[in-house]
Write a protein that holds these residues in place. Structure first.
Motif, mmCIF file in Angstrom:
data_model
loop_
_atom_site.group_PDB
_atom_site.id
_atom_site.type_symbol
_atom_site.label_atom_id
_atom_site.label_comp_id
_atom_site.label_asym_id
_atom_site.label_seq_id
_atom_site.Cartn_x
_atom_site.Cartn_y
_atom_site.Cartn_z
ATOM 1 N N GLN A 15 13.320 -10.478 4.675
ATOM 2 C CA GLN A 15 11.699 -10.586 4.328
ATOM 3 C C GLN A 15 11.274 -11.542 3.558
ATOM 4 O OE1 GLN A 15 10.272 -9.732 1.189
ATOM 5 N NE2 GLN A 15 12.227 -10.023 -0.075
ATOM 6 N N ASP A 17 7.727 -12.800 1.618
ATOM 7 C CA ASP A 17 6.389 -12.407 1.304
ATOM 8 C C ASP A 17 6.173 -10.880 1.550
ATOM 9 O OD1 ASP A 17 5.909 -14.832 0.020
ATOM 10 O OD2 ASP A 17 4.746 -15.552 1.690
ATOM 11 N N ASN A 18 7.145 -10.035 1.297
ATOM 12 C CA ASN A 18 7.210 -8.690 2.086
ATOM 13 C C ASN A 18 6.671 -8.420 3.250
ATOM 14 O OD1 ASN A 18 7.759 -8.377 -0.831
ATOM 15 N ND2 ASN A 18 6.193 -6.321 -1.055
ATOM 16 N N VAL A 51 9.864 -4.542 -3.235
ATOM 17 C CA VAL A 51 10.074 -4.319 -1.781
ATOM 18 C C VAL A 51 9.961 -2.870 -1.491
ATOM 19 C CG1 VAL A 51 11.160 -6.697 -1.269
ATOM 20 C CG2 VAL A 51 12.468 -4.793 -1.863
ATOM 21 N N LEU A 54 8.637 -1.683 2.008
ATOM 22 C CA LEU A 54 9.158 -1.895 3.391
ATOM 23 C C LEU A 54 9.793 -0.902 3.807
ATOM 24 C CD1 LEU A 54 10.105 -5.768 2.761
ATOM 25 C CD2 LEU A 54 7.867 -4.763 3.718
ATOM 26 N N ASP A 70 16.341 -4.233 -5.708
ATOM 27 C CA ASP A 70 14.991 -4.823 -6.001
ATOM 28 C C ASP A 70 15.150 -5.461 -7.599
ATOM 29 O OD1 ASP A 70 12.118 -4.883 -6.995
ATOM 30 O OD2 ASP A 70 11.839 -3.557 -5.510
ATOM 31 N N GLU A 75 13.255 -12.483 -5.801
ATOM 32 C CA GLU A 75 11.946 -12.551 -5.222
ATOM 33 C C GLU A 75 11.706 -13.626 -4.169
ATOM 34 O OE1 GLU A 75 7.264 -12.615 -6.829
ATOM 35 O OE2 GLU A 75 8.818 -13.054 -8.307
#
Length: 339
Positions: A15, A17-18, A51, A54, A70, A75
């Motif tokens: 992933q 940017d999310n 995240v 998602l 997380d 990031e």
């Protein structure tokens, strides 16, 4: 190593940017198929920061369970922090299989993880299956010797069995409405020794072009187009059809077009509804990237070109003369439809 301790099919979720990469959705679908044969579950490994939003998306594409790390240090993608986190997940959960997308990130991450945990890795797989014998080993198939043969590789003595798979090779499952997955948050502290690279800035390349892997119609050009200027007629044709332009490796190597539109073993794998091959001979390396297209139209001056063997419709002739005529006929047909 007691390989019997290792169970489950795991997928590294890429992933940025999310936004989950399409190849991760594809791999979840394939993992679901493999897991059914092994009578086990599919686990998504989700690394990043902020995240959690998602998880529902991953469940809808086939994840039974999600291991989420997380962490602020994750990031932005950086090799060593991500490799460290992946190894910690593998050490704790002991997966039998781990799949990665063969993207820039996947190709960077997977071999480093394999080296750290001392297991094998098969790169750029085009087929994955479970052995029919009592071993239930993962059979990983990939092109070898320039695509002239297909090699099937197994990793019988070490776990997890790991593979990277090129985007577009596997098919996504239809999203399952209201699907839910068990989410396990796994807290990891990234040591300072794994953070020796500092990302100062991220420069994003803006592109208004359609990704050829998302296009439903592709007009593809090869060496037979003669020169880069002739690709303009392909652009015009693609515009009229509502599609995009792609190419063979020969056109990229000649410097006529950018590599991001290359189809084939060393380019991208595509599955459009319509693929129009213009001046492309149809080498096996190119066919590997487009032969799953719904309808293939081939235009080539050589009536014995291999491309005609996979084409649904073939035209023997000069693509630079046929494509402008074809484009005009399409324009007329669309104009008639509007009346």
């Amino acid at each position: 190593m007691d390989i019997q301790e290792y169970k489950g099919v795991y997928v590294f979720i890429q992933q940025v940017d999310n936004q989950v990469a399409g190849v991760s959705h594809e791999l979840l679908g394939k993992a679901k198929e493999l897991a059914a044969k092994l009578e086990t579950e599919v686990t998504a490994i989700l690394l990043g920061y902020g995240v959690s939003g998602l998880c529902k998306d991953l469940a809808s594409y086939g994840a039974d369970r999600i291991v989420m790390v997380d962490n602020k240090d994750l990031e932005l993608y950086s090799t060593r922090p991500y490799a460290y986190a992946m190894c910690k997940v593998i050490e704790k959960y002991k997966p039998a299989i781990v799949l990665y997308g063969a993207t820039a990130i996947g190709r960077d991450l997977a071999p480093r993880v394999a080296a750290r945990i001392r297991t094998g890795l098969t790169a750029d797989c085009t087929k994955l299956d479970i052995a029919d014998d009592e071993t239930k080993n993962l059979r990983m198939t990939r092109p070898a010797f320039g695509g002239n043969i297909m090699a099937t590789i197994v990793c019988p003595d070490y776990r997890p069995q790991m593979a990277t798979v090129r985007p577009g090779v596997m098919q996504k499952i239809k999203p399952i409405a209201d699907a839910e997955a068990v989410v396990e948050k796994f807290d990891i502290e990234i040591p300072e020794s794994e953070k020796d690279v500092q990302i100062l800035d991220v420069v994003k390349k803006e592109s208004h072009k359609m990704d050829i892997q998302d296009a439903k119609i592709l007009v593809s050009g090869g060496r037979g187009m003669g020169c880069p200027e002739n690709f303009k007629m392909l652009e015009e044709c693609a515009k009229v059809l509502g599609g995009a332009v792609s190419s063979s490796r020969a056109a990229v190597d000649a410097g006529w077009v950018e590599k991001d539109i290359q189809v084939g073993q060393t380019g991208k794998t595509v599955r459009p509804n319509l693929y129009i091959a213009c001046g492309i001979s149809g080498a096996i390396q190119h066919l590997a990237g487009m032969e799953e297209s719904d309808v293939i139209i081939a235009i080539n001056k050589d009536e014995s070109a291999p491309i005609f063997e996979v084409a649904d419709y073939g035209i023997v002739g000069d693509a630079t003369k046929i494509i402008p005529l074809f484009t005009e006929e399409v324009k007329k047909a669309l104009a008639e439809r509007k009346k």
